[in-house]
Design a protein around this motif. Structure first.
Motif, PDB file in Angstrom:
ATOM      1  N   ASP A 118      56.170  31.724  43.074  1.00 43.65           N
ATOM      2  CA  ASP A 118      56.648  31.980  44.431  1.00 43.65           C
ATOM      3  C   ASP A 118      55.496  32.409  45.327  1.00 43.65           C
ATOM      4  O   ASP A 118      55.388  31.970  46.469  1.00 43.65           O
ATOM      5  CB  ASP A 118      57.723  33.068  44.420  1.00 43.65           C
ATOM      6  N   THR A 119      54.620  33.289  44.773  1.00 44.49           N
ATOM      7  CA  THR A 119      53.451  33.757  45.523  1.00 44.49           C
ATOM      8  C   THR A 119      52.244  33.819  44.607  1.00 44.49           C
ATOM      9  O   THR A 119      52.317  34.403  43.517  1.00 44.49           O
ATOM     10  CB  THR A 119      53.688  35.158  46.131  1.00 44.49           C
ATOM     11  N   VAL A 120      51.136  33.225  45.043  1.00 40.63           N
ATOM     12  CA  VAL A 120      49.852  33.353  44.349  1.00 40.63           C
ATOM     13  C   VAL A 120      49.010  34.351  45.126  1.00 40.63           C
ATOM     14  O   VAL A 120      48.773  34.180  46.321  1.00 40.63           O
ATOM     15  CB  VAL A 120      49.123  31.999  44.251  1.00 40.63           C
ATOM     16  N   HIS A 121      48.564  35.395  44.434  1.00 33.10           N
ATOM     17  CA  HIS A 121      47.764  36.451  45.048  1.00 33.10           C
ATOM     18  C   HIS A 121      46.299  36.257  44.651  1.00 33.10           C
ATOM     19  O   HIS A 121      45.980  36.184  43.464  1.00 33.10           O
ATOM     20  CB  HIS A 121      48.232  37.828  44.578  1.00 33.10           C
ATOM     21  N   PHE A 122      45.417  36.184  45.645  1.00 32.25           N
ATOM     22  CA  PHE A 122      43.981  36.067  45.414  1.00 32.25           C
ATOM     23  C   PHE A 122      43.384  37.459  45.574  1.00 32.25           C
ATOM     24  O   PHE A 122      43.445  38.042  46.660  1.00 32.25           O
ATOM     25  CB  PHE A 122      43.350  35.103  46.414  1.00 32.25           C
ATOM     26  N   VAL A 123      42.802  37.993  44.506  1.00 36.41           N
ATOM     27  CA  VAL A 123      42.356  39.384  44.520  1.00 36.41           C
ATOM     28  C   VAL A 123      40.890  39.473  44.127  1.00 36.41           C
ATOM     29  O   VAL A 123      40.473  38.944  43.091  1.00 36.41           O
ATOM     30  CB  VAL A 123      43.191  40.246  43.543  1.00 36.41           C
ATOM     31  N   ASP A 124      40.093  40.137  44.970  1.00 37.33           N
ATOM     32  CA  ASP A 124      38.697  40.416  44.649  1.00 37.33           C
ATOM     33  C   ASP A 124      38.248  41.564  45.530  1.00 37.33           C
ATOM     34  O   ASP A 124      38.830  41.807  46.590  1.00 37.33           O
ATOM     35  CB  ASP A 124      37.809  39.187  44.867  1.00 37.33           C
ATOM     36  N   VAL A 125      37.199  42.254  45.094  1.00 36.50           N
ATOM     37  CA  VAL A 125      36.754  43.437  45.825  1.00 36.50           C
ATOM     38  C   VAL A 125      35.632  43.135  46.807  1.00 36.50           C
ATOM     39  O   VAL A 125      35.237  43.987  47.597  1.00 36.50           O
ATOM     40  CB  VAL A 125      36.309  44.528  44.818  1.00 36.50           C
ATOM     41  N   VAL A 166      45.946  37.001  50.279  1.00 35.33           N
ATOM     42  CA  VAL A 166      44.585  37.406  49.941  1.00 35.33           C
ATOM     43  C   VAL A 166      44.529  38.926  49.972  1.00 35.33           C
ATOM     44  O   VAL A 166      44.912  39.541  50.970  1.00 35.33           O
ATOM     45  CB  VAL A 166      43.556  36.809  50.924  1.00 35.33           C
ATOM     46  N   GLN A 167      44.081  39.532  48.872  1.00 31.45           N
ATOM     47  CA  GLN A 167      44.030  40.982  48.775  1.00 31.45           C
ATOM     48  C   GLN A 167      42.620  41.419  48.387  1.00 31.45           C
ATOM     49  O   GLN A 167      42.161  41.137  47.282  1.00 31.45           O
ATOM     50  CB  GLN A 167      45.045  41.483  47.741  1.00 31.45           C
ATOM     51  N   CYS A 168      41.951  42.100  49.298  1.00 32.79           N
ATOM     52  CA  CYS A 168      40.598  42.601  49.037  1.00 32.79           C
ATOM     53  C   CYS A 168      40.711  44.027  48.532  1.00 32.79           C
ATOM     54  O   CYS A 168      40.836  44.973  49.322  1.00 32.79           O
ATOM     55  CB  CYS A 168      39.760  42.530  50.302  1.00 32.79           C
ATOM     56  N   GLN A 169      40.693  44.186  47.217  1.00 33.92           N
ATOM     57  CA  GLN A 169      40.819  45.521  46.647  1.00 33.92           C
ATOM     58  C   GLN A 169      40.384  45.518  45.187  1.00 33.92           C
ATOM     59  O   GLN A 169      40.222  44.467  44.574  1.00 33.92           O
ATOM     60  CB  GLN A 169      42.253  46.037  46.772  1.00 33.92           C
TER      61      GLN A 169
END
Length: 237
Positions: A42-49, A76-79
């Motif tokens: 349903d949702t693909v989350h792209f995560v990187d710091v 897109v999640q920058c964390q």
């Protein structure tokens, strides 16, 4: 968008639909985009710091998938992955690839500890320290769904698909040296096993500590046992 052998193998190991897939330490997001195009979540989350990379990825995804895809099909999640807040409901798969073994252990430990009541799945591909990683994952009570051995640019990588609790998918205890992934009829598998044994034999000769209470000699013996013929399963009456 040409994927590496590792990412292609991880992509193939995602065989069912999830509510959420987190592509962690995603760099340029190649794997997440392949999963997005498959409509496997349903949702693909792209995560990187790394903020500049994630800002560039955000722009790229908006250009490529801004129209023709549901509004919440990607984020897109920058964390920091260790501080990731996972959804409380729905099926969730967390993918972490291309990081060192010690960091991978820290990340998975943090996620499992922060979500003790969640049924989570992981696909993990550490760089080095595979025995140590496997031992740590066993201590976290993770179970094995599948594992594969991938060879790329003269390197070998172990890819593990795991579950944090009982699921409707058949799972089994994690072997410290691997079980399902080996096919010793293949030269690359034989060579990887030889290199791994030689590594721990050198540690044993230098009397270096290996993994926790497990000595280098014991680890060597476990890997060498993979070469022994496996007993045939008794036929059912």
């Amino acid at each position: 968008m040409k994927q590496s052998q590792r990412l292609q193998q991880i992509d193939r190991m995602v065989t069912r639909h999830y509510n959420h897939i987190f592509d962690c330490c995603c760099d340029h997001g190649f794997l997440g985009q392949a999963l997005l195009q498959r409509n496997i979540a349903d949702t693909v989350h792209f995560v990187d710091v790394v903020e500049p990379i994630m800002a560039e990825l955000q722009d790229q995804l908006e250009r490529l998938y801004g129209t023709g895809y549901p509004r919440n099909s990607w984020q897109v999640q920058c964390q920091d992955v260790a501080a990731l807040s996972l959804p409380k409901d729905g099926s969730t798969l967390v993918i972490i690839a291309g990081v060192g073994g010690d960091l991978l252990i820290d990340l998975v430990t943090a996620l499992v500890s922060a979500h003790p009541d969640r049924s989570l799945e992981f696909i993990l591909c550490p760089v080095y320290h595979n025995y140590k990683v496997r031992q740590a994952l066993r201590e976290l009570s993770l179970s094995l769904i599948d594992e594969q051995l991938v060879h790329e640019n003269r390197q070998s990588y172990e890819v593990l698909h795991l579950a944090s609790s009982a699921t409707d998918i058949e799972a089994e205890p994690i072997s410290p040296v691997g079980k399902r992934m080996w096919d010793l009829s293949k030269t690359e598998h034989q060579q990887y096993l030889d290199r791994t044994i030689a590594h721990y034999e050198r540690m044993s000769q230098r009397r270096e500590s290996a993994v926790g209470s497990t000595s280098a000699e014991d680890i060597v013996a476990q890997y060498k046992a993979l070469r022994l013929p496996r007993p045939l399963k008794p036929e059912k009456c």
